[in-house]
Design an enzyme around this catalytic site. Structure first.
Site, mmCIF file in Angstrom:
data_model
loop_
_atom_site.group_PDB
_atom_site.id
_atom_site.type_symbol
_atom_site.label_atom_id
_atom_site.label_comp_id
_atom_site.label_asym_id
_atom_site.label_seq_id
_atom_site.Cartn_x
_atom_site.Cartn_y
_atom_site.Cartn_z
ATOM 1 N N ARG A 93 32.834 56.028 57.105
ATOM 2 C CA ARG A 93 32.432 56.300 55.715
ATOM 3 C C ARG A 93 33.612 56.392 54.759
ATOM 4 N NH1 ARG A 93 29.129 59.807 58.398
ATOM 5 N NH2 ARG A 93 27.013 59.027 58.665
ATOM 6 N N LYS A 109 37.691 46.598 43.366
ATOM 7 C CA LYS A 109 36.634 45.750 43.940
ATOM 8 C C LYS A 109 37.056 45.272 45.324
ATOM 9 C CE LYS A 109 34.496 43.694 39.850
ATOM 10 N NZ LYS A 109 34.455 42.463 39.044
ATOM 11 N N GLU A 138 45.694 33.818 35.846
ATOM 12 C CA GLU A 138 45.285 35.136 35.334
ATOM 13 C C GLU A 138 46.354 35.694 34.382
ATOM 14 O OE1 GLU A 138 42.194 36.078 36.129
ATOM 15 O OE2 GLU A 138 41.866 34.710 37.814
ATOM 16 N N LYS A 143 45.457 44.617 32.734
ATOM 17 C CA LYS A 143 44.256 44.782 33.569
ATOM 18 C C LYS A 143 43.879 46.257 33.683
ATOM 19 C CE LYS A 143 41.307 43.650 37.168
ATOM 20 N NZ LYS A 143 40.887 42.798 38.251
ATOM 21 N N GLU A 151 33.595 51.767 27.320
ATOM 22 C CA GLU A 151 33.035 50.636 26.558
ATOM 23 C C GLU A 151 32.563 49.586 27.533
ATOM 24 O OE1 GLU A 151 35.747 48.937 23.599
ATOM 25 O OE2 GLU A 151 36.853 50.800 23.832
ATOM 26 N N ARG A 201 34.976 44.956 29.762
ATOM 27 C CA ARG A 201 35.417 44.252 30.972
ATOM 28 C C ARG A 201 35.130 42.748 30.892
ATOM 29 N NH1 ARG A 201 36.078 47.235 36.602
ATOM 30 N NH2 ARG A 201 36.973 45.562 37.806
ATOM 31 N N ASN A 213 36.681 37.995 31.627
ATOM 32 C CA ASN A 213 35.986 36.764 32.007
ATOM 33 C C ASN A 213 36.465 35.553 31.243
ATOM 34 O OD1 ASN A 213 34.322 37.517 34.012
ATOM 35 N ND2 ASN A 213 32.620 38.085 32.665
ATOM 36 N N HIS A 221 36.560 32.067 32.560
ATOM 37 C CA HIS A 221 35.851 32.063 33.830
ATOM 38 C C HIS A 221 34.449 31.452 33.754
ATOM 39 C CE1 HIS A 221 39.189 34.527 35.093
ATOM 40 N NE2 HIS A 221 38.730 34.591 36.331
ATOM 41 N N HIS A 280 34.655 28.882 36.428
ATOM 42 C CA HIS A 280 33.838 29.045 37.636
ATOM 43 C C HIS A 280 32.948 27.844 37.878
ATOM 44 C CE1 HIS A 280 33.841 33.621 38.497
ATOM 45 N NE2 HIS A 280 34.555 32.957 39.374
ATOM 46 N N HIS A 328 41.201 28.646 42.257
ATOM 47 C CA HIS A 328 40.580 29.487 41.237
ATOM 48 C C HIS A 328 41.402 29.532 39.937
ATOM 49 C CE1 HIS A 328 38.394 32.751 39.390
ATOM 50 N NE2 HIS A 328 39.524 33.418 39.265
#
Ligand code: ADP
Ligand code: ZN
Length: 363
Positions: free
Chosen positions: A121, A143, A185, A227, A237, A241, A245, A248, A252, A265
């Site tokens: 956990r 993430k 990026e 970042k 806000e 985020r 993008n 992207h 993408h 990418h």
């Protein structure tokens, strides 16, 4: 060594950015009360290059590191490899209060990060990124996760490390194409928030590509600040985020339409940024000169739109064009100048289509 504190509602931790600072790593671990028994998770390529060095530095300072090595590449981000990692953690008897070090690129950060989140956990995690992309992007924000055969990153969690340790001297062995991928990026951070980053790329791109460590360290530092700022503000806000993008939406779709082959990418995102900046240009909210600066940096980084291998209808399909009615409007941040974006809720599919036409008609 730079230190940036990422300050979130449920987590607060430092991101260290240095050059040839591996010898300081054990004392940082001690300062963060990391227990001696550690599990380093890495891939074969990084292991061959750097594992002995990391093990020896840690052992010299009284740590007892063990390691788990997986195959390199996105194909390792799956349930099977995850389960292998968990098996080895159990065999090592890694305890709840001990630590996993994710030592590698974004794939390792995601995979080992997710293993840390679910094993017992949750055990302590240190993110030790070794690619430019992981240093400026995937190691920040918490993430973690793996892919499913039906799609990328479909299984995952938010799981924060105790700290992130980025040492740009590890980038010396990174293939040029992986550097360019990370630069995608970095260019993005320049356009969305920090025009100084963009100027550095304009004036010192050659040094960047030659991996001049002073320039790279500075770029990584400024990128991490952008970042971190977005990720921490976004807790208040919600839509901010979305600024990350930029490039992207179109990027993408280009990537996906090529089945994630041929373009990396970061390369696809750079092309996406040209497309999305074109929308601004077309609306008259971005000056032509600024648009050309964006185009120039990206073309100097050596990224070209692989026209021959692309089909407009397929790109549009991946934007969800076929499912959307023509009157639908999209939410998007668009650049109004280098270093500043504005939010719009009325971007039409026609504008996106025009942007893709522009990419096809370049040169
Ligand atoms: P990402 O680009 O998301 O960080 P990966 O984790 O797949 O993706 O890393 C890209 C490739 O670079 C992998 O093959 C990995 O083994 C390799 N790699 C990672 N770090 C280094 C390094 N410092 N030097 C050389 N190769 C590296
Ligand atoms: Zn990206």
């Amino acid at each position: 060594m730079h230190k940036i504190i990422l300050n979130l509602k449920n987590a607060k931790y430092p991101i260290y950015i240095g050059n040839e600072t591996l010898s300081k790593f054990p004392s940082l671990c001690k300062a963060h009360r990391i227990k001696p028994h550690l599990a380093i998770v890495t891939d074969k390529i990084v292991a061959k290059l750097y594992l002995d060095e990391l093990l020896s530095v840690l052992k010299k300072s009284g740590f007892s590191p063990e390691f788990i090595i997986v195959n390199p590449g996105e194909k390792s981000k799956n349930l099977f490899v995850l389960s292998e990692i968990i098996t080895q953690l159990i065999q090592m008897k890694l305890r709840r209060d001990e630590t996993i070090i994710a030592f590698g690129g974004g794939v390792i950060g995601d995979l080992a990060g997710f293993a840390s989140a679910i094993y017992l956990r949750g055990v302590n995690l240190i993110q030790f990124p070794t690619t430019l992309l992981a240093m400026v992007d995937s190691s920040i924000g918490g993430k973690v996760g793996i892919d499913h055969k039906f799609g990328k990153n479909l299984i995952g969690a938010f799981y924060h490390p105790i700290f992130v340790f980025s040492d740009v001297s590890f980038l010396k062995t990174l293939p040029q194409r992986e550097i360019i991928c990370g630069l995608g990026e970095v260019v993005k951070y320049g356009i969305i928030m920090d025009s100084e980053i963009f100027k550095m790329l304009e004036t010192q791109l050659e040094d960047v590509l030659k991996l001049n460590s002073r320039v790279i360290q500075n770029l990584v530092y400024r990128s991490v600040i952008v970042k971190s700022r977005v990720v921490s503000k976004d807790e208040r806000e919600k839509k901010l985020r979305m600024i990350l993008n930029f490039g992207h939406t179109i990027g993408h779709s280009i990537e996906a339409s090529l089945n994630y082959k041929r373009l990396k990418h970061g390369e696809a995102v750079m092309l996406g940024m040209i497309g999305e900046s074109f929308i601004s240009l077309n609306r008259g909210i971005l000056r032509k000169a600024e648009f050309e600066r964006i185009r120039k940096v990206i073309s100097e980084a050596g990224v070209v739109f692989p026209k021959k291998f692309l089909a407009k209808t397929l790109i549009l399909k991946h934007i969800g064009y076929d499912k959307k009615i023509f009157s639908e409007r999209l939410n998007m941040y668009l650049p109004v100048k280098i270093g500043r974006m504005k939010f719009f809720n009325d971007v039409s599919l026609e504008e996106i289509e025009n942007a893709i036409d522009f990419l096809f008609n370049q040169n």
